[in-house]
Scaffold this active site. Structure first.
Site, short mmCIF file in Angstrom:
data_model
loop_
_atom_site.label_atom_id
_atom_site.label_comp_id
_atom_site.label_asym_id
_atom_site.label_seq_id
_atom_site.Cartn_x
_atom_site.Cartn_y
_atom_site.Cartn_z
CD GLU A 24 -4.82 0.96 -0.86
OE1 GLU A 24 -5.38 2.07 -1.02
OE2 GLU A 24 -4.84 0.35 0.21
CB CYS A 40 -0.92 0.00 1.21
SG CYS A 40 -1.98 -1.44 1.27
#
Length: 563
Positions: A235, A162
């Protein structure tokens, strides 16, 4: 025809960097989401931006708890301290979130709800940090320090992608901002993600993941990789799920109502769809067949060429083609670079190349190397042909997606249409249309002749125009052409969107000389989005002199179909 290919250089680094490189093509797809394109163009409505930013609180809370668990798992005091520092940094950012947003020039809404995409990632992260990992069943209660270290690595593997993804995206966005007229209201937020401190934080997490993974077994490292990949996919889903209220330029399949627009996708075959040049495959078929005849000493209606002689002949043909092709490209280049896009000049130059390609095919036919090939062997080679990563998936989705009016046409110099058709039929793609040369047969064996249908850029363009003319009564068509060789040049320029993948050196040299611009597709989309917001863009149109470059079929998938 011998096509130019390329080979990726393996990345030599820690486990986190290796995972990033392995899955980077997927991360590139985030650039093509409406949210990121609008953000980069500075046209994103502030309500959409603030809603996305409001989700940070849920992410940061999950990060803080995951770090707390990982800190407890870590056996080494130095590792504990490093994870503790990361947790405190997250808590500090969580506390200062409102002040940071005000520094960027915005006010967060007083009340926010947690999106379903946010929930999917945070639930995954917290479950991973708590040791609830698929494939870990049956290990029993954690006892040893090594087992605790494993769980600390698992937790960080769900956070590292991320941080790296946002660092990557912000730098890509920063690279397309117009410096001299930068009025992107989100630039301060972008600068924050591009900062040295954010990059340093992302690198610290990766370094620590590398360190914690040193003692893991191969099986445990596989789990780390799966967790890393799953975190990245979640994500990406979050970014793709961000709602946009304004009109956008991408993805093409969602910009217009299906009833109003038909998509026609054209593709080259060799080294665009395939990972190996078809002429090399046919050479293999011929040499293997000759070797079989050598051993069996069987009768043939044709003059037999031994496998050794055939291999030499193919090698000579290939070397001669490459040498003369380079000479031809150099001879048709103008002595001086053209300052503007010169389509007429390019067409005149390509006529000379067309003559060369025709003579090269005549040479192949006269050599006899295509004589005596079994139709069954050709089809078998096609069925086992290796494709470029992601190519088949894109074509399958385009043809298989409901409520999408789409056709796919392959325009190729390949000598055997049977080879192409068998390659696609083995991938459940019988609905696409193949336009190429053909090898005639006597019975089930090739005669050595060639039915020439596609030898030049002009032949491809003629087929391209004929196909579109036959579709005139079916409403508006958006045309996309994907290719990378000089033979694709005219079709690339005439399509509404010409996408270059695996660009050959000849294409680049000629393009530069005749004023063609090669623009990364993401950068082109950002420019188009700005034009759309200003009311000066009515959509994609060909003959602009601009071709768009991509590094993978994943980018093409994101551009046409979305994530």
């Amino acid at each position: 025809m011998i096509m130019e290919g390329f080979q990726a250089t393996p990345y030599d680094g820690g486990i986190a960097k290796r995972f990033w490189v392995k899955f980077k093509n997927e991360s590139l797809c985030a650039l093509y989401t409406p949210f990121i394109v609008c953000l980069a163009s500075g046209t994103l409505d502030s309500k959409s931006f603030l809603h996305c930013i409001s989700q940070d609180v849920y992410f940061l809370q999950a990060f803080a708890h995951a770090y707390e668990l990982a800190e407890d798992y870590a056996d080494d005091d130095e590792d504990k301290e490093a994870i503790g520092v990361m947790r405190k940094r997250v808590l500090r950012k969580l506390k200062d979130q409102d002040d940071l947003v005000r520094e960027w020039g915005f006010e967060l809404p007083e009340v926010s709800t947690c999106d379903s995409a946010t929930v999917r990632y945070t639930d995954f992260l917290l479950a991973t940090a708590a040791g609830k990992v698929e494939g870990e069943k049956g290990r029993g209660k954690i006892v040893t320090p090594f087992e605790k270290t494993r769980l600390a690595a698992y937790a960080l593997s769900a956070i590292a992608p991320c941080m790296r993804l946002y660092s990557f995206l912000s730098k890509e966005i920063k690279s397309v901002l117009v410096r001299e007229e930068s009025n992107n209201i989100y630039e301060r937020w972008i600068d924050c993600l591009c900062s040295e401190s954010f990059e340093a934080n992302a690198s610290r997490i990766e370094d620590l993941l590398d360190k914690l993974s040193v003692t893991l077994t191969g099986e445990e490292l596989d789990v780390v990789e799966k967790l890393y990949h799953q975190a990245m996919k979640l994500e990406l889903e979050f970014i793709a799920s961000q709602s946009i209220t304004q009109s956008t330029i991408t993805p093409i399949s969602q910009v217009q109502e299906p009833a109003e627009c038909n998509l026609t996708l054209f593709c080259d075959f060799d080294m665009t769809c395939s990972a190996v040049d078809s002429s090399a495959l046919l050479a293999d078929v011929a040499i293997i067949a000759a070797a079989k005849t050598d051993l069996e000493d069987c009768e043939s209606p044709y003059v037999h060429i031994s496998a050794a002689d055939l291999r030499t002949t193919w090698s000579n043909l290939s070397s001669k083609y490459i040498e003369e092709y380079e000479q031809c490209i150099e001879s048709i280049r103008p002595s001086e670079t053209v300052g503007r896009f010169d389509y007429e000049g390019l067409c005149k130059a390509l006529v000379q190349l067309s003559d060369f390609e025709s003579r090269a095919n005549d040479m192949v036919v006269h050599s006899g190397v295509l004589r005596g090939l079994s139709q069954e062997d050709i089809k078998r080679v096609g069925e086992h042909l290796v494709f470029q990563n992601g190519c088949k998936n894109v074509l399958q989705e385009i043809l298989g997606r409901e409520n999408m009016h789409a056709d796919v046409h392959i325009l190729s110099y390949c000598w055997s249409g049977d080879l192409i058709r068998s390659a696609f039929s083995s991938g459940a793609l019988p609905e696409l249309h193949v336009h190429s040369n053909e090898l005639p047969y006597e019975g089930s064996v090739t005669t050595g002749d060639m039915i020439k249908k596609m030898e030049s850029p002009m032949d491809k363009l003629q087929a391209f125009n004929d196909i579109l003319k036959s579709c005139e009564n079916n409403g508006k068509h958006t045309t996309v052409y994907v290719g990378g060789s000089v033979g694709d040049f005219l079709c690339l320029l005439n399509a509404d969107v010409g996408i270059v993948i695996g660009m050959s050196a000849g294409l680049k040299r000629l393009g530069d000389q005749f004023g063609v611009s090669f623009v990364p597709l993401f950068s082109g989309l950002v420019t188009k989005q700005r034009e759309l917001a200003e009311g000066s863009c009515s959509g994609w149109t060909g003959m602009s002199g601009i071709l768009y470059t991509v590094s993978s079929w994943d980018e093409i998938h994101a551009f046409i179909l979305g994530l």
